[in-house]
Design an enzyme around this catalytic site. Structure first.
Site, PDB file in Angstrom:
ATOM      1  N   HIS A 306       0.842  -1.184   0.000  1.00 24.68           N
ATOM      2  CA  HIS A 306       0.000   0.000   0.000  1.00 24.68           C
ATOM      3  C   HIS A 306       0.877   1.234   0.000  1.00 24.68           C
ATOM      4  O   HIS A 306       1.926   1.229   0.641  1.00 24.68           O
ATOM      5  CB  HIS A 306      -0.923   0.016   1.236  1.00 24.68           C
ATOM      6  CG  HIS A 306      -2.076   0.940   1.077  1.00 24.68           C
ATOM      7  ND1 HIS A 306      -1.994   2.277   1.382  1.00 24.68           N
ATOM      8  CD2 HIS A 306      -3.337   0.725   0.621  1.00 24.68           C
ATOM      9  CE1 HIS A 306      -3.154   2.842   1.124  1.00 24.68           C
ATOM     10  NE2 HIS A 306      -3.988   1.932   0.651  1.00 24.68           N
ATOM     11  N   ASP A 364      -8.008  -5.424  -0.004  1.00 27.40           N
ATOM     12  CA  ASP A 364      -8.486  -6.148  -1.178  1.00 27.40           C
ATOM     13  C   ASP A 364      -8.162  -7.628  -1.128  1.00 27.40           C
ATOM     14  O   ASP A 364      -8.749  -8.422  -1.854  1.00 27.40           O
ATOM     15  CB  ASP A 364      -7.878  -5.538  -2.447  1.00 27.40           C
ATOM     16  CG  ASP A 364      -8.415  -4.150  -2.686  1.00 27.40           C
ATOM     17  OD1 ASP A 364      -9.589  -3.929  -2.367  1.00 27.40           O
ATOM     18  OD2 ASP A 364      -7.667  -3.293  -3.174  1.00 27.40           O
TER      19      ASP A 364
END
Ligand code: CMC
Length: 430
Positions: A306, A364
């Site tokens: 991320h 996700d």
């Protein structure tokens, strides 16, 4: 107390730049007068060191794995709150009283239907169109139907447009799904809560009674809370940039949906599931981990890493728990995909490459498995993300429009193309 400054020397010029402090988080160096004073721009492709705006909505501490909506930790909201309460919080800045909650829920509920003419937009698409392309088109088209909420200078119209989008997004998303699978559209059922209504619009058929599973509805509601906002990410920045020109709110949200679709952003949930399916079995994981580490191989572990979180994504922890709850409720004990996911997570978290680069599973990674178990096709995963993120986009858009210092967003560049040269007639070109 003397105001903090930063000293910048460029060639022979020295400049004192104001340093601003937020409530929490890093200070920012205000460079807005830099060009006028030194004739230099700053250079930060990917905005890794740039605060693009001032905001009071969402705070992330990527090193500590903290996510706050209006100051409230995501864990507390996901555990005790519900999605519409979270929407109210993001839009208005405070948790609603019981009366404010009832009033807000009532207003959202009364806007769930879409103009009947909108159905024509859906039927214009090919049946095999990706539902995200349908979302981009149909949400943009809302501006053609709701002329009475396009005046962005009118606070009442801004709020009506905001409520409309929160209310209609589940209806539009479910219509995109139904159209793709060739089933009739199901009208909203306003006596149901937000998530239950969406499940029903996606999975009910007119010829049979549909009973919403309350555990799945609660899990979906939690998924919506987790995705509701995430500070100045790519799609939110897209919405702000589009809105900075004075574009109407429906057009801005359509721009956000288009940006979200990319696999490095919201499209990663679909890509993560596709990757787990491709890996297929636990014994093939080492091969894929090796590829992810190979500099000459473009393959990345989808659902890992991320830009901001360099610690465990706090949303991923809640998502992992929700995933197990959903699989338990549905009686799915031996899902090979889950086995691959768990083992991949274990291997990656103990691998030097992933540890050193601080690559943890993101939201996700687990949302795909959960949504698949609920019955959503992979192509709908990013649509659900868009549905939930709509409130964040709107809250950020409203904050920007209501900021008196707001101007059109207009970045500059480092130009490395040809310097000025003269036109050459085509017959003389070599
Ligand atoms: N697998 C393998 N290596 C990776 C991965 C990954 N998933 N992510 C980053 N790296 C490596 C990358 O190769 C680079 O290595 P090096 O320094 O040797 O060149 C280093 O880690 C830093 O990567 P980066 O691309 O410079 O980092 P970034 O902050 O620009 O990218 C990211 C962040 C999310 C785009 C990236 O981690 C990625 O592509 N992840 C997979 C896609 C994904 O899961 N996206 C969902 C994000 S969460 C949902 C959302 O908010 O939208």
């Amino acid at each position: 107390m003397t105001a903090k400054t930063a000293t910048l020397t460029v060639g022979s010029k020295t400049m004192e730049l104001p340093v601003k402090s937020g409530t929490i988080g890093p200070d920012v160096i205000d460079i807005s007068k830099l060009y006028g004073a030194t004739h230099n721009f700053t250079y930060d492709p990917g905005f890794t060191s740039t605060a693009s705006c001032e905001s009071k909505i969402t705070y992330i501490d990527g090193d500590e794995g903290v996510l706050l909506y209006r100051g409230y930790p995501i864990e507390q909201l996901a555990e005790h709150g519900d999605f519409l309460e979270t929407c109210y919080l993001l839009l208005y800045g405070e948790l609603p009283t019981k009366q404010q909650y009832d009033d807000f829920t009532g207003r959202v509920t009364r806007h769930t239907m879409v103009h009947e003419q909108m159905t024509k937009f859906f039927t214009g698409y090919r049946r095999d169109a990706h539902p995200m392309s349908v979302m981009v088109g149909t949400v943009g088209a809302l501006a053609a139907f709701y002329h009475d909420s396009l005046d962005i200078a009118d606070p009442h119209q801004r709020m009506v447009a905001s409520i409309r989008m929160i209310a209609k997004m589940p209806t539009i998303a479910a219509m995109a799904h139904k159209y793709t699978i060739g089933q009739p559209f199901i009208f909203p059922e306003n006596k149901l809560d937000y998530a239950s209504n969406f499940l029903r619009m996606c999975f009910a058929v007119p010829c049979e009674e549909y009973k919403v599973n309350p555990i799945l509805a609660r899990a979906l509601d939690r998924i919506f809370i987790l995705h509701a906002d995430h500070e100045q990410n790519a799609s939110t920045s897209t919405v702000r940039l589009a809105g900075s020109s004075g574009a109407n709110p429906f057009a801005c949200i359509a721009a956000g949906i288009a940006c979200l679709w990319g696999p490095a952003h919201g499209g990663a949930n679909e890509a993560a599931l596709a990757m787990l399916q491709e890996i297929g079995s636990v014994d093939r994981i080492p091969e894929y981990v090796r590829r992810a580490k190979d500099k000459n191989d473009p393959f990345r572990l989808m659902g890992f890493g991320h830009r901001v979180y360099k610690n465990y994504d706090p949303r991923a922890k809640i998502m992992q728990k929700t995933c197990h709850e959903v699989l338990g409720t549905l009686g799915i004990k031996d899902d090979p995909l889950l086995d691959v996911a768990m083992e991949l997570e274990r291997i990656a978290l103990s691998d030097e490459y992933f540890i050193e680069k601080k690559l943890y599973p993101n939201i996700d990674f687990y949302s795909g498995i959960t949504l698949k178990a609920m019955g959503f096709p992979t192509s709908m995963f990013t649509v659900l993300f868009a549905l939930a993120r709509t409130v964040g986009w709107i809250a950020q858009w409203k904050e920007m429009i209501e900021d008196p210092s707001q101007k059109i967003g207009r970045p500059r560049q480092l130009y490395t193309g040809a310097a000025q040269r003269d036109y050459v007639d085509v017959t003389d070109r070599r």
